[in-house]
Design a protein around this motif. Sequence first.
Motif, mmCIF file in Angstrom:
data_model
loop_
_atom_site.group_PDB
_atom_site.id
_atom_site.type_symbol
_atom_site.label_atom_id
_atom_site.label_comp_id
_atom_site.label_asym_id
_atom_site.label_seq_id
_atom_site.Cartn_x
_atom_site.Cartn_y
_atom_site.Cartn_z
ATOM 1 N N PHE A 55 -9.888 0.900 -8.044
ATOM 2 C CA PHE A 55 -9.782 -0.386 -8.717
ATOM 3 C C PHE A 55 -10.120 -0.206 -10.190
ATOM 4 C CE2 PHE A 55 -10.506 -1.547 -4.328
ATOM 5 C CZ PHE A 55 -9.693 -2.657 -4.152
ATOM 6 N N LEU A 56 -9.257 -0.684 -11.048
ATOM 7 C CA LEU A 56 -9.514 -0.667 -12.485
ATOM 8 C C LEU A 56 -9.398 -2.094 -12.991
ATOM 9 C CD1 LEU A 56 -7.368 2.431 -13.535
ATOM 10 C CD2 LEU A 56 -9.837 2.337 -13.210
ATOM 11 N N THR A 57 -10.498 -2.615 -13.526
ATOM 12 C CA THR A 57 -10.511 -3.974 -14.058
ATOM 13 C C THR A 57 -11.669 -4.094 -15.047
ATOM 14 O OG1 THR A 57 -10.547 -6.321 -13.450
ATOM 15 C CG2 THR A 57 -11.972 -4.868 -12.188
ATOM 16 N N PRO A 58 -11.534 -4.942 -16.044
ATOM 17 C CA PRO A 58 -12.665 -5.172 -16.957
ATOM 18 C C PRO A 58 -13.830 -5.837 -16.206
ATOM 19 C CG PRO A 58 -10.607 -5.972 -17.922
ATOM 20 C CD PRO A 58 -10.327 -5.628 -16.487
ATOM 21 N N ALA A 59 -15.053 -5.602 -16.708
ATOM 22 C CA ALA A 59 -16.236 -6.219 -16.091
ATOM 23 C C ALA A 59 -16.070 -7.734 -16.036
ATOM 24 C CB ALA A 59 -17.489 -5.852 -16.875
ATOM 25 N N TYR A 60 -16.542 -8.301 -14.973
ATOM 26 C CA TYR A 60 -16.507 -9.751 -14.699
ATOM 27 C C TYR A 60 -15.112 -10.296 -14.367
ATOM 28 C CZ TYR A 60 -21.103 -9.326 -16.816
ATOM 29 O OH TYR A 60 -22.366 -8.930 -17.119
ATOM 30 N N GLN A 61 -14.102 -9.442 -14.299
ATOM 31 C CA GLN A 61 -12.771 -9.899 -13.905
ATOM 32 C C GLN A 61 -12.427 -9.316 -12.545
ATOM 33 O OE1 GLN A 61 -9.654 -9.503 -16.755
ATOM 34 N NE2 GLN A 61 -10.912 -10.212 -18.457
ATOM 35 N N ALA A 62 -11.851 -10.142 -11.705
ATOM 36 C CA ALA A 62 -11.547 -9.734 -10.336
ATOM 37 C C ALA A 62 -10.153 -9.112 -10.235
ATOM 38 C CB ALA A 62 -11.627 -10.936 -9.405
ATOM 39 N N PRO A 105 -6.690 -9.274 2.003
ATOM 40 C CA PRO A 105 -6.938 -9.318 0.557
ATOM 41 C C PRO A 105 -8.355 -8.846 0.213
ATOM 42 C CG PRO A 105 -7.145 -11.522 1.483
ATOM 43 C CD PRO A 105 -6.771 -10.604 2.620
ATOM 44 N N LEU A 106 -8.454 -7.593 -0.208
ATOM 45 C CA LEU A 106 -9.748 -7.035 -0.607
ATOM 46 C C LEU A 106 -9.938 -7.287 -2.099
ATOM 47 C CD1 LEU A 106 -12.284 -5.369 0.044
ATOM 48 C CD2 LEU A 106 -10.943 -3.328 -0.512
ATOM 49 N N MET A 107 -11.019 -7.977 -2.445
ATOM 50 C CA MET A 107 -11.280 -8.303 -3.850
ATOM 51 C C MET A 107 -12.451 -7.482 -4.373
ATOM 52 S SD MET A 107 -11.949 -11.917 -5.825
ATOM 53 C CE MET A 107 -13.494 -12.301 -5.058
ATOM 54 N N PHE A 108 -12.289 -7.010 -5.602
ATOM 55 C CA PHE A 108 -13.370 -6.309 -6.291
ATOM 56 C C PHE A 108 -13.607 -7.039 -7.602
ATOM 57 C CE2 PHE A 108 -14.719 -2.858 -9.275
ATOM 58 C CZ PHE A 108 -15.973 -2.688 -8.750
ATOM 59 N N LYS A 109 -14.858 -7.489 -7.791
ATOM 60 C CA LYS A 109 -15.230 -8.204 -9.008
ATOM 61 C C LYS A 109 -16.548 -7.605 -9.504
ATOM 62 C CE LYS A 109 -15.913 -12.741 -11.023
ATOM 63 N NZ LYS A 109 -15.997 -14.173 -10.785
ATOM 64 N N PRO A 110 -16.464 -6.669 -10.441
ATOM 65 C CA PRO A 110 -17.687 -6.022 -10.916
ATOM 66 C C PRO A 110 -18.515 -6.963 -11.792
ATOM 67 C CG PRO A 110 -15.808 -5.245 -12.154
ATOM 68 C CD PRO A 110 -15.272 -6.151 -11.086
#
Length: 114
Positions: A55-62, A105-110
Amino acid sequence: LFLGKSDAVELPIKFIPQCAGCYRCQILLKSSCDVRVYEIECVVNTDHAEAELEFLTPAYQAVIQDIPISNMSNQDWKLEAILEGEGFSGPPLINVCLGETALYPLMFKPVTEC
């Protein structure tokens, strides 16, 4: 009719499934004084599969990744999801009808950079 251990008879069966699924059959044994029906059910699973998701996403974005789950068995599945790791979430239960593919739907939200 009671059969002791010395009266046991082995009935070897060879079963070679072509794919995963639930296989049922009946074996009918008859003699002049007895009739017996044995029902056999074999459940065949696929080999254990491993997968890796990145998973690649900016911090605080899901970001959500839909994971396909295919049910090639002869019965509906009610699956429980147990997620480990900070920032991951998804439904606790998912139903997959026989012969269908459902998306989990697997969500990742750092919450921080990681």
